[in-house]
Design an enzyme around this catalytic site. Structure first.
Site, PDB file in Angstrom:
ATOM      1  CD  GLU A  64     -11.303   3.256  -5.542  1.00 31.00           C
ATOM      2  OE1 GLU A  64     -11.418   2.098  -5.072  1.00 31.00           O
ATOM      3  OE2 GLU A  64     -10.316   3.986  -5.333  1.00 31.00           O
ATOM      4  CG  HIS A  98     -12.778  -0.900  -3.396  1.00 31.61           C
ATOM      5  ND1 HIS A  98     -11.447  -0.947  -2.993  1.00 31.61           N
ATOM      6  CD2 HIS A  98     -13.506  -1.104  -2.277  1.00 31.61           C
ATOM      7  CE1 HIS A  98     -11.398  -1.158  -1.681  1.00 31.61           C
ATOM      8  NE2 HIS A  98     -12.641  -1.257  -1.226  1.00 31.61           N
ATOM      9  CD  GLN A 109      -3.056   0.728   0.071  1.00 21.57           C
ATOM     10  OE1 GLN A 109      -3.320  -0.423  -0.259  1.00 21.57           O
ATOM     11  NE2 GLN A 109      -3.595   1.779  -0.526  1.00 21.57           N
ATOM     12  CB  VAL A 163      -3.550   5.320  -4.030  1.00 22.04           C
ATOM     13  CG1 VAL A 163      -2.861   4.190  -3.295  1.00 22.04           C
ATOM     14  CG2 VAL A 163      -3.644   5.011  -5.527  1.00 22.04           C
ATOM     15  CG  ASP A 197      -9.370  -2.857  -6.314  1.00 21.96           C
ATOM     16  OD1 ASP A 197     -10.273  -2.471  -5.551  1.00 21.96           O
ATOM     17  OD2 ASP A 197      -8.213  -2.387  -6.310  1.00 21.96           O
TER      18      ASP A 197
END
Ligand SMILES: [Zn+2]
Length: 282
Positions: free
Chosen positions: A236, A239, A156, A178, A193
């Protein structure tokens, strides 16, 4: 005269004796009657008490052993899933994972046929639900695949730093695309995702299928359109987050985000951080 008197006395004695006998008999009859009546009353009371105690037994049975309501099990293809099982841990910029969070504490490996990306680990508790969902999509002719599930803190961090570079050093802007390490759901293994981490996903049959079916497997679209003010993350389409089947349906019916749902239910955002590791599913 004397003999007459004697006879009279004898008569009187006989009369008195008879009287005494009658009296004794009368007393005996009364005594017997009283006994019979008393017994009858006693029997009635006993019967009443027996009835009462049997009623009590029934009611105490009813209260002491209430019908146990098990979890709501639902059939999804060949899998039996627990619709009550939920994982409501909230992770976002406002609620980062604590510093002592055990990254990767409950992971399982995703078989190659289910994913099309480099990463292949997911929370073991939610994997049965995700697997059932992917297989159901396949059955419907939709090629759903896991692209990015669990990410370590280091992964990450790398992704975030790359994004910051792309945004010309603007960390705040980068964080809407992000998540900073420790503030991403991917660090928990409770989301994924699918197929691609790209806005192109919205135009695919995979996205359409997920919108129609994901809640049946406990997944919600975590960052819907126009919810950046609440979630802190841009829209998103790719996601999807596991919350639990019944919770997902409720969240969708209410048309709210996970942040709002947790507030609505009065839940501690990270109260059950290590809870509900597994569900009884097969
Ligand atoms: Zn994601």
């Amino acid at each position: 005269m004397n003999s007459n008197r004697k006879a009279a006395i004898k008569k009187r004695r006989i009369f008195l004796s008879l009287c005494a006998l009658v009296l004794v008999l009368a007393v005996a009859v009364i005594a017997l009657s009283v006994t019979v009546i008393m017994n009858a009353i006693k029997d009635k009371d006993t019967a009443k008490q027996n009835n009462l105690s049997s009623v009590n037994e029934v009611s105490s049975q009813e209260t002491s052993t209430p019908e146990k309501k098990g979890p709501e099990m639902v059939q999804r293809g060949e899998y039996t899933l627990n619709a009550d099982y939920s994982r409501l841990l909230l992770v976002n910029a406002e609620y980062p994972l604590p510093e002592d969070y055990k990254y990767g504490w409950n992971l399982t490996k995703i078989e190659a046929k289910y994913h099309n990306g480099q990463l292949d680990q997911i929370d073991a508790g939610i994997w049965p639900y995700m697997r059932a969902m992917v297989e159901a999509a396949w059955k419907d002719g939709v090629d759903l695949k896991v692209w990015s599930p669990y990410r370590s803190y280091a992964t990450q961090k790398m992704l975030f730093e790359n994004r910051v570079k792309k945004e010309g050093g603007d960390e705040v802007k980068a964080a809407t695309a992000v998540a900073r390490p420790g503030t991403s759901e991917h660090n928990t293994g409770l989301c994924a995702d699918f197929n691609m981490a790209s806005s192109k996903f919205e135009g695919t049959e995979m996205f359409k299928w997920m919108c129609e079916n994901a809640e049946d497997y406990g997944f919600i679209l975590r960052y819907p359109k126009d919810s950046i003010d609440i979630t802190g993350v841009m829209y998103e389409s790719w996601h999807w987050r596991f919350v639990g089947i019944n919770c997902a349906k409720e969240i969708n019916n209410l048309n709210i985000t996970l942040e709002e749902y947790i507030k609505l239910k009065g839940l501690e955002p990270q109260g059950g951080i290590y809870d509900n590791a597994t569900a009884d599913v097969n």
